[in-house]
Design a protein around this motif. Structure first.
Motif, PDB file in Angstrom:
ATOM      1  N   LEU A 117      -2.979  -7.844  -8.746  1.00 17.15           N
ATOM      2  CA  LEU A 117      -3.300  -6.673  -9.559  1.00 17.15           C
ATOM      3  C   LEU A 117      -3.875  -5.541  -8.716  1.00 17.15           C
ATOM      4  O   LEU A 117      -3.565  -4.368  -8.938  1.00 17.15           O
ATOM      5  N   GLN A 118      -4.697  -5.875  -7.741  1.00 18.13           N
ATOM      6  CA  GLN A 118      -5.250  -4.834  -6.863  1.00 18.13           C
ATOM      7  C   GLN A 118      -4.148  -4.184  -6.036  1.00 18.13           C
ATOM      8  O   GLN A 118      -4.177  -2.982  -5.781  1.00 18.13           O
ATOM      9  N   ARG A 119      -3.164  -4.966  -5.621  1.00 15.25           N
ATOM     10  CA  ARG A 119      -2.035  -4.417  -4.877  1.00 15.25           C
ATOM     11  C   ARG A 119      -1.230  -3.471  -5.767  1.00 15.25           C
ATOM     12  O   ARG A 119      -0.795  -2.414  -5.320  1.00 15.25           O
ATOM     13  N   GLN A 120      -1.046  -3.851  -7.031  1.00  9.48           N
ATOM     14  CA  GLN A 120      -0.328  -2.980  -7.961  1.00  9.48           C
ATOM     15  C   GLN A 120      -1.092  -1.680  -8.191  1.00  9.48           C
ATOM     16  O   GLN A 120      -0.493  -0.612  -8.267  1.00  9.48           O
ATOM     17  N   LEU A 121      -2.408  -1.763  -8.312  1.00 10.72           N
ATOM     18  CA  LEU A 121      -3.215  -0.550  -8.489  1.00 10.72           C
ATOM     19  C   LEU A 121      -3.109   0.360  -7.268  1.00 10.72           C
ATOM     20  O   LEU A 121      -3.039   1.576  -7.389  1.00 10.72           O
ATOM     21  N   ALA A 122      -3.102  -0.230  -6.079  1.00 16.54           N
ATOM     22  CA  ALA A 122      -3.028   0.556  -4.861  1.00 16.54           C
ATOM     23  C   ALA A 122      -1.672   1.267  -4.754  1.00 16.54           C
ATOM     24  O   ALA A 122      -1.580   2.378  -4.248  1.00 16.54           O
ATOM     25  N   ASP A 123      -0.617   0.629  -5.277  1.00 10.85           N
ATOM     26  CA  ASP A 123       0.723   1.199  -5.194  1.00 10.85           C
ATOM     27  C   ASP A 123       1.050   2.117  -6.370  1.00 10.85           C
ATOM     28  O   ASP A 123       2.071   2.807  -6.345  1.00 10.85           O
ATOM     29  N   PHE A 124       0.189   2.160  -7.368  1.00 11.09           N
ATOM     30  CA  PHE A 124       0.471   2.945  -8.586  1.00 11.09           C
ATOM     31  C   PHE A 124       0.445   4.436  -8.283  1.00 11.09           C
ATOM     32  O   PHE A 124      -0.435   4.944  -7.592  1.00 11.09           O
ATOM     33  N   ASP A 125       1.404   5.153  -8.839  1.00 13.26           N
ATOM     34  CA  ASP A 125       1.493   6.603  -8.656  1.00 13.26           C
ATOM     35  C   ASP A 125       0.710   7.273  -9.770  1.00 13.26           C
ATOM     36  O   ASP A 125       1.116   7.282 -10.924  1.00 13.26           O
ATOM     37  N   TYR A 126      -0.455   7.817  -9.445  1.00 10.25           N
ATOM     38  CA  TYR A 126      -1.316   8.435 -10.434  1.00 10.25           C
ATOM     39  C   TYR A 126      -0.901   9.872 -10.780  1.00 10.25           C
ATOM     40  O   TYR A 126      -1.445  10.470 -11.677  1.00 10.25           O
TER      41      TYR A 126
END
Length: 58
Positions: free
Chosen positions: A47-56
């Protein structure tokens, strides 16, 4: 250095320390608890990896 060939005798009736002691069996509850902990850590990392890769900047 010795060039003599000596016959070595091997005793098959000895008992190693590992054979004397019965292996301790962990209860299934402990194993399940450890597995859940590992699964939770892996899920958190994913989940932390997904948050880091998320385009805000949507």
């Amino acid at each position: 250095m010795s060039t003599d060939k000596d016959d070595l005798t091997i005793e098959d009736d000895f008992v190693t320390a590992e054979e004397e002691v019965e292996p301790q069996v962990e209860p299934a509850k402990t194993n399940l608890s450890k597995r859940r902990t590992i699964d939770n850590l892996l899920e958190e990392r994913r989940l932390q990896r997904q948050l880091a890769d998320f385009d805000y900047d949507l």
